[in-house]
Design a protein around this motif. Structure first.
Motif, PDB file in Angstrom:
ATOM      1  N   THR A  24      48.106  32.522  33.605  1.00  0.00           N
ATOM      2  CA  THR A  24      46.664  33.036  33.798  1.00  0.00           C
ATOM      3  C   THR A  24      46.671  34.537  34.141  1.00  0.00           C
ATOM      4  O   THR A  24      47.848  35.086  34.056  1.00  0.00           O
ATOM      5  CB  THR A  24      45.915  32.082  34.845  1.00  0.00           C
ATOM      6  N   ASN A  25      45.528  35.018  34.501  1.00  0.00           N
ATOM      7  CA  ASN A  25      45.605  36.630  34.871  1.00  0.00           C
ATOM      8  C   ASN A  25      44.988  36.824  36.156  1.00  0.00           C
ATOM      9  O   ASN A  25      44.476  35.808  36.761  1.00  0.00           O
ATOM     10  CB  ASN A  25      44.899  37.278  33.605  1.00  0.00           C
ATOM     11  N   GLY A  27      42.764  38.628  37.438  1.00  0.00           N
ATOM     12  CA  GLY A  27      41.119  38.691  37.331  1.00  0.00           C
ATOM     13  C   GLY A  27      40.664  37.164  37.556  1.00  0.00           C
ATOM     14  O   GLY A  27      39.754  36.915  38.493  1.00  0.00           O
ATOM     15  N   ALA A  28      41.163  36.348  36.815  1.00  0.00           N
ATOM     16  CA  ALA A  28      40.627  34.784  36.861  1.00  0.00           C
ATOM     17  C   ALA A  28      40.853  34.223  38.260  1.00  0.00           C
ATOM     18  O   ALA A  28      40.098  33.588  38.783  1.00  0.00           O
ATOM     19  CB  ALA A  28      41.473  33.973  35.901  1.00  0.00           C
ATOM     20  N   ALA A  39      41.097  41.561  41.789  1.00  0.00           N
ATOM     21  CA  ALA A  39      42.144  41.045  41.019  1.00  0.00           C
ATOM     22  C   ALA A  39      43.406  42.087  41.360  1.00  0.00           C
ATOM     23  O   ALA A  39      44.476  41.488  41.654  1.00  0.00           O
ATOM     24  CB  ALA A  39      41.964  41.514  39.554  1.00  0.00           C
ATOM     25  N   ASN A  63      48.183  40.415  33.233  1.00  0.00           N
ATOM     26  CA  ASN A  63      47.112  40.785  33.292  1.00  0.00           C
ATOM     27  C   ASN A  63      46.130  40.442  32.252  1.00  0.00           C
ATOM     28  O   ASN A  63      46.541  39.470  31.404  1.00  0.00           O
ATOM     29  CB  ASN A  63      47.199  42.526  33.300  1.00  0.00           C
ATOM     30  N   ARG A  64      44.954  40.739  31.980  1.00  0.00           N
ATOM     31  CA  ARG A  64      44.048  40.142  31.080  1.00  0.00           C
ATOM     32  C   ARG A  64      44.244  40.413  29.623  1.00  0.00           C
ATOM     33  O   ARG A  64      43.828  39.775  28.525  1.00  0.00           O
ATOM     34  CB  ARG A  64      42.725  40.655  31.308  1.00  0.00           C
ATOM     35  N   GLN A  65      45.115  41.278  29.318  1.00  0.00           N
ATOM     36  CA  GLN A  65      45.516  41.605  27.913  1.00  0.00           C
ATOM     37  C   GLN A  65      46.645  40.610  27.750  1.00  0.00           C
ATOM     38  O   GLN A  65      47.521  40.870  26.616  1.00  0.00           O
ATOM     39  CB  GLN A  65      45.941  43.052  27.919  1.00  0.00           C
ATOM     40  N   TYR A 103      46.790  30.007  27.672  1.00  0.00           N
ATOM     41  CA  TYR A 103      45.826  30.461  29.029  1.00  0.00           C
ATOM     42  C   TYR A 103      45.306  29.393  29.841  1.00  0.00           C
ATOM     43  O   TYR A 103      45.060  28.152  29.267  1.00  0.00           O
ATOM     44  CB  TYR A 103      44.653  31.274  28.493  1.00  0.00           C
ATOM     45  N   ASP A 105      42.933  28.596  33.006  1.00  0.00           N
ATOM     46  CA  ASP A 105      41.874  29.207  33.829  1.00  0.00           C
ATOM     47  C   ASP A 105      41.534  28.259  35.086  1.00  0.00           C
ATOM     48  O   ASP A 105      41.291  27.320  35.056  1.00  0.00           O
ATOM     49  CB  ASP A 105      40.518  29.449  33.194  1.00  0.00           C
TER      50      ASP A 105
END
Length: 121
Positions: A24-25, A27-28, A39, A63-65, A103, A105
């Motif tokens: 996961t990242n 931000g989530a 985040a 991270n989100r990327q 991923y 979430d």
DNA sequence: ATTCTGACAGCAA
DNA sequence: TTTGCTGCCAGAA
């Protein structure tokens, strides 16, 4: 020492729930905890789990990327990437290949944080 | 007590 | 599309 339900403590609880082989990242996790713009703090929180026993699955947070932005905090060379590889997660040039498929979430997979906290009282 | 600095992410220019 | 600023929380100086 932090308070029991501090932001950090919550972060740890969520990260511990990330399934093996999934990621996961930051931000989530922050959004799940109700502070979407923290985040950054998620990463800061994880920084304090270094060399923890049993191994804290901080490597499952990127991270989100899909980039292993926390790589250098795992000491040595490619410790983070290797931990992921050992779980079947492919990493190429610091980036997770099948990010979308792996991923996970917390917002979708876990009950609302409020419910969760009640549960532990 | 005040200031600075992060394993990020969203939004304005 | 890329760059830069800002928010958020906690701990160190």
């Amino acid at each position: 020492m932090e308070k029991e339900n501090s932001f950090f403590q919550r972060v740890y609880k969520v990260v511990e729930k990330i399934p093996y082989g999934r990621i996961t990242n930051y931000g989530a996790i922050a959004r799940y905890l109700g502070s979407a713009r923290s985040a950054r703090m998620v990463g800061w929180a994880l920084n304090q789990t270094k060399f923890q026993v049993p191994v804290f699955p901080a490597h499952r947070v990127v991270n989100r990327q899909g980039l292993l932005s926390g790589k250098k905090h795992f000491g040595g060379h490619d410790t983070m990437a290797q931990l992921l590889l050992s779980e079947g997660v492919q990493v190429v040039e610091n980036k997770i290949v099948d990010f979308a498929d792996r991923y996970w979430d917390p917002i979708k997979e876990l009950p609302p944080i409020s419910v969760w906290l009640d549960n532990e009282k």
